[in-house]
Design a protein around this motif. Structure first.
Motif, mmCIF file in Angstrom:
data_model
loop_
_atom_site.group_PDB
_atom_site.id
_atom_site.type_symbol
_atom_site.label_atom_id
_atom_site.label_comp_id
_atom_site.label_asym_id
_atom_site.label_seq_id
_atom_site.Cartn_x
_atom_site.Cartn_y
_atom_site.Cartn_z
ATOM 1 N N TRP A 42 -49.871 -73.974 89.447
ATOM 2 C CA TRP A 42 -49.195 -75.318 89.014
ATOM 3 C C TRP A 42 -47.888 -75.353 88.545
ATOM 4 O O TRP A 42 -47.165 -74.076 88.617
ATOM 5 C CB TRP A 42 -50.113 -75.762 87.767
ATOM 6 N N GLU A 43 -47.303 -76.253 88.471
ATOM 7 C CA GLU A 43 -45.833 -76.205 87.991
ATOM 8 C C GLU A 43 -45.557 -77.102 86.700
ATOM 9 O O GLU A 43 -46.286 -78.114 86.521
ATOM 10 C CB GLU A 43 -44.945 -77.050 88.847
ATOM 11 N N SER A 44 -44.972 -76.592 85.642
ATOM 12 C CA SER A 44 -44.856 -77.150 84.370
ATOM 13 C C SER A 44 -43.211 -77.015 84.106
ATOM 14 O O SER A 44 -42.760 -75.805 84.098
ATOM 15 C CB SER A 44 -45.675 -76.266 83.385
ATOM 16 N N ASN A 45 -42.886 -78.239 83.837
ATOM 17 C CA ASN A 45 -41.352 -78.009 83.445
ATOM 18 C C ASN A 45 -40.430 -77.356 84.443
ATOM 19 O O ASN A 45 -39.578 -76.790 84.172
ATOM 20 C CB ASN A 45 -40.912 -77.534 82.014
ATOM 21 N N GLY A 46 -40.677 -77.642 85.701
ATOM 22 C CA GLY A 46 -40.127 -77.102 86.899
ATOM 23 C C GLY A 46 -40.045 -75.596 86.920
ATOM 24 O O GLY A 46 -39.573 -74.882 87.897
ATOM 25 N N GLN A 47 -41.188 -74.907 86.400
ATOM 26 C CA GLN A 47 -41.331 -73.712 86.660
ATOM 27 C C GLN A 47 -42.702 -73.481 87.159
ATOM 28 O O GLN A 47 -43.651 -74.255 86.739
ATOM 29 C CB GLN A 47 -41.389 -72.925 85.046
ATOM 30 N N LYS A 48 -42.779 -72.542 88.157
ATOM 31 C CA LYS A 48 -43.885 -72.306 89.081
ATOM 32 C C LYS A 48 -44.786 -71.419 88.430
ATOM 33 O O LYS A 48 -44.342 -70.532 87.875
ATOM 34 C CB LYS A 48 -43.743 -72.042 90.438
#
Length: 68
Positions: free
Chosen positions: A26-32
């Protein structure tokens, strides 16, 4: 299954786990992010380590003394 393992397994006790690996990304705040989970279908408890007392004996043990 996890609740049963928490209740009956002690630190250092061997266990045989049958199941499957599940990978999530998943990706969260542009971080994978990526994680691999073990989804257990069956768990067999092995012999408890010498000196283990129903799970309470290892809680005070220093992690450096446990061989894993």
């Amino acid at each position: 299954m996890a609740g049963t393992c928490v209740k009956y397994l002690t630190k250092g006790q061997k266990a045989t786990v049958q199941g499957r690996l599940q990978q999530r990304k998943w990706e969260s705040n542009g971080q994978k992010h990526e994680i691999v989970e073990i989804v257990a279908a069956n768990v067999e408890f092995g012999e408890k380590p010498k000196g283990a007392q129903g799970g309470d004996g290892w809680q005070d043990a220093d992690d450096e003394t446990i061989p894993f």
